[in-house]
Scaffold this active site. Structure first.
Site, PDB file in Angstrom:
ATOM      1  N   GLU A   1      49.949  74.538  27.571  1.00  0.00           N
ATOM      2  CA  GLU A   1      49.192  74.943  26.377  1.00  0.00           C
ATOM      3  C   GLU A   1      49.804  74.315  25.123  1.00  0.00           C
ATOM      4  O   GLU A   1      50.994  74.485  24.875  1.00  0.00           O
ATOM      5  CB  GLU A   1      49.209  76.468  26.216  1.00  0.00           C
TER       6      GLU A   1
ATOM      7  N   TYR B   1      42.670  90.017  15.781  1.00  0.00           N
ATOM      8  CA  TYR B   1      43.482  89.625  16.928  1.00  0.00           C
ATOM      9  C   TYR B   1      43.341  90.705  18.016  1.00  0.00           C
ATOM     10  O   TYR B   1      44.299  91.381  18.355  1.00  0.00           O
ATOM     11  CB  TYR B   1      44.926  89.527  16.428  1.00  0.00           C
TER      12      TYR B   1
ATOM     13  N   ASP C   1      42.822  92.390  21.656  1.00  0.00           N
ATOM     14  CA  ASP C   1      42.965  92.177  23.097  1.00  0.00           C
ATOM     15  C   ASP C   1      41.659  92.593  23.777  1.00  0.00           C
ATOM     16  O   ASP C   1      40.781  93.215  23.158  1.00  0.00           O
ATOM     17  CB  ASP C   1      44.136  93.008  23.634  1.00  0.00           C
TER      18      ASP C   1
ATOM     19  N   ARG D   1      53.611  76.997  26.337  1.00  0.00           N
ATOM     20  CA  ARG D   1      53.921  77.613  27.632  1.00  0.00           C
ATOM     21  C   ARG D   1      53.225  76.875  28.766  1.00  0.00           C
ATOM     22  O   ARG D   1      52.300  76.090  28.525  1.00  0.00           O
ATOM     23  CB  ARG D   1      53.559  79.099  27.643  1.00  0.00           C
TER      24      ARG D   1
ATOM     25  N   ARG E   1      53.795  93.017  18.614  1.00  0.00           N
ATOM     26  CA  ARG E   1      53.054  93.072  19.879  1.00  0.00           C
ATOM     27  C   ARG E   1      54.019  93.130  21.073  1.00  0.00           C
ATOM     28  O   ARG E   1      53.658  93.601  22.136  1.00  0.00           O
ATOM     29  CB  ARG E   1      52.171  91.815  20.033  1.00  0.00           C
TER      30      ARG E   1
ATOM     31  N   ARG F   1      43.776  79.308  14.915  1.00  0.00           N
ATOM     32  CA  ARG F   1      44.574  78.421  15.744  1.00  0.00           C
ATOM     33  C   ARG F   1      43.745  78.090  16.975  1.00  0.00           C
ATOM     34  O   ARG F   1      43.041  78.940  17.527  1.00  0.00           O
ATOM     35  CB  ARG F   1      45.876  79.101  16.187  1.00  0.00           C
TER      36      ARG F   1
ATOM     37  N   ARG G   1      63.216  96.713  24.443  1.00  0.00           N
ATOM     38  CA  ARG G   1      63.646  97.862  25.261  1.00  0.00           C
ATOM     39  C   ARG G   1      65.129  97.810  25.563  1.00  0.00           C
ATOM     40  O   ARG G   1      65.647  96.754  25.884  1.00  0.00           O
ATOM     41  CB  ARG G   1      62.945  97.843  26.628  1.00  0.00           C
TER      42      ARG G   1
END
Ligand code: FAD
Ligand code: UDP
Length: 370
Positions: free
Chosen positions: A304, A352, A354, A278, A170, A247, A174
């Site tokens: 979280e 999963y 988005d 996070r 995901r 989860r 780069r």
């Protein structure tokens, strides 16, 4: 009598409800929560739109979906650029030249590529079979150890060599100086919050909140010709084949009496010891506002904490490993035998997804139903 009962007012249920209503069908939406919008629900606190069920950044390459959501909201030009904090060392995400420079002191893309290749070869990985091997073959062992291993084990509660490789794919890797977390042509946050956007999607449609389909399933089945169910597929079948693993996340939200806590919307704590994964500082999603703390003297942050789902928790993330994928296929076979009920969305399909994928799936199903 309605044509459709839609169980769930998240993005999947809301999009289907809008499309079916616009094609002349009668629709009733129910949701067990006290609010619409499912996991994208936002609520204003101290003038800041707080993402109550976790940070949501809309990003897509699908122009049809982008045009669709833009009918219901104006999007700001927020670009997600999370920072990783490993024991006080800060790194840019996703993995790009800024990350490689900080990690190794390399300056050119060739040097970075050589460092990754060297570490991949030393680890002896030829065809990656799990998340750990996939991560090392993409970015090398140093980045895996500092930025991936601890975070992933906290997030998923499983060692990286027992998780599917696709999860780490995901994230872009780069060889350019580009901190944009997503490879997406379109990205942003709806101005005024997601709840307002979903309110507009559901405009004129009857919605009953605080209403759990399971408390009177026979009654709710009797009010419509067809049911579109967007809750967990295993719950629908009373967990008869065993429960799928999810989860869950616990959010600890605080209002702080300072204008700027961390200077960024998301900071990931990638070591294994910090108990949270996070910290989100919600005001920074509202691009172009308050950079110097002059507009809003306070800020709202959420820590979280990831945990294994147990009955009574919110199921947030499907665990798409082999064991759960096999069990899901068994539930799906049962679902296909249900004449009256169609299953959809992130929980109904145990995927999963988005937000853009959920909307795309909803548009595709409503196209078929029309
Ligand atoms: P949901 O939003 O879960 O909606 C399902 C609804 O059904 C809920 O409102 C629930 O209350 C209701 N329901 C369930 N059971 C019953 C019942 N028995 N009776 C009545 N109602 C019921 N996607 C992105 O694109 N970008 C992001 O940055 C991003 N961040 C995320 C962060 C987190 C922490 C999580 C968990 C997900 C994130 N996602 C993100 C994914 C995104 O949340 C989902 O793709 C999307 O919200 C799924 O929509 P949905 O309608 O399928 O499900
Ligand atoms: N990940 C990581 N370190 C990070 C961020 C992400 O190792 O700092 C891994 C982790 O395994 C996570 C996956 O990459 O589950 C996908 O990250 P993403 O941000 O897409 O997860 P989500 O938005 O679904 O929480």
């Amino acid at each position: 009598m309605f044509d459709y009962l839609i169980v769930g007012s998240g993005l999947y249920g809301a999009t289907i409800a809008r499309e079916l209503t616009d094609s002349g069908k009668s629709v009733l939406v129910i949701d067990k929560r006290p609010n619409i919008a499912g996991n994208v629900y936002t609520k204003p606190v101290e003038g800041i739109n707080v993402h109550i069920y976790g940070a949501h950044i809309f990003h897509t390459n699908n122009k049809e979906v982008w045009d669709y959501v833009n009918q219901f909201a104006t999007f700001n030009r927020f670009t997600n650029s999370p920072v990783a904090n490993y024991k006080g060392e800060l790194y840019s995400l996703p993995f790009n030249m800024y990350t490689f420079n900080k990690m190794w002191g390399v300056v050119t893309p060739e040097e970075a590529a050589a460092r990754i290749a060297e570490q991949k070869t030393a680890a002896g990985i030829t065809s990656p079979a799990n998340l750990e091997e996939q991560a090392i073959s993409l970015v090398g062992t140093d980045i895996y150890e500092k930025l991936i291993k601890g975070y992933t084990q906290k997030q998923w509660g499983r060692p990286c060599d027992q998780l599917p490789a696709f999860i780490i794919k995901r994230l872009p890797v780069r060889l350019t100086f580009d901190n944009n977390y997503f490879n997406a042509l379109y990205q942003g946050i709806p101005i005024g919050g997601y709840t307002k956007m979903v309110e507009r999607i559901l405009d004129g449609i009857e919605v009953k909140l605080n209403t759990d389909y399971f408390t009177n399933r026979d009654y709710w089945n009797s009010v419509a010709e067809k049911v579109i169910y967007t809750g967990p597929i295993d719950a629908y079948f009373n967990y008869s084949l065993g429960n799928l693993e999810y989860r869950s996340v616990r959010f600890e939200t605080e209002v702080l009496d300072k204008p700027n806590f961390q200077g960024n919307a998301a900071v990931n704590y990638t070591d294994a010891e910090t108990p949270w994964t996070r910290i989100i500082e919600h005001k920074w999603f509202e691009f172009g506002k308050d950079e110097n703390g002059n507009d809003l003297p306070k800020t709202v942050i959420s820590r979280e904490y990831s945990s294994e789902w147990k009955p009574g928790d919110e199921p947030y993330y499907p665990v798409n490993d082999e064991k759960n994928s096999t069990l899901y296929r068994q539930y799906k076979a049962l679902a296909e035998k249900e004449d009256k009920v169609i299953f959809g969305g992130r929980l109904g399909e145990y995927k999963y997804y988005d937000m853009d994928q959920v909307i795309s799936e909803a548009l595709s199903l409503s196209g078929k139903l029309k």
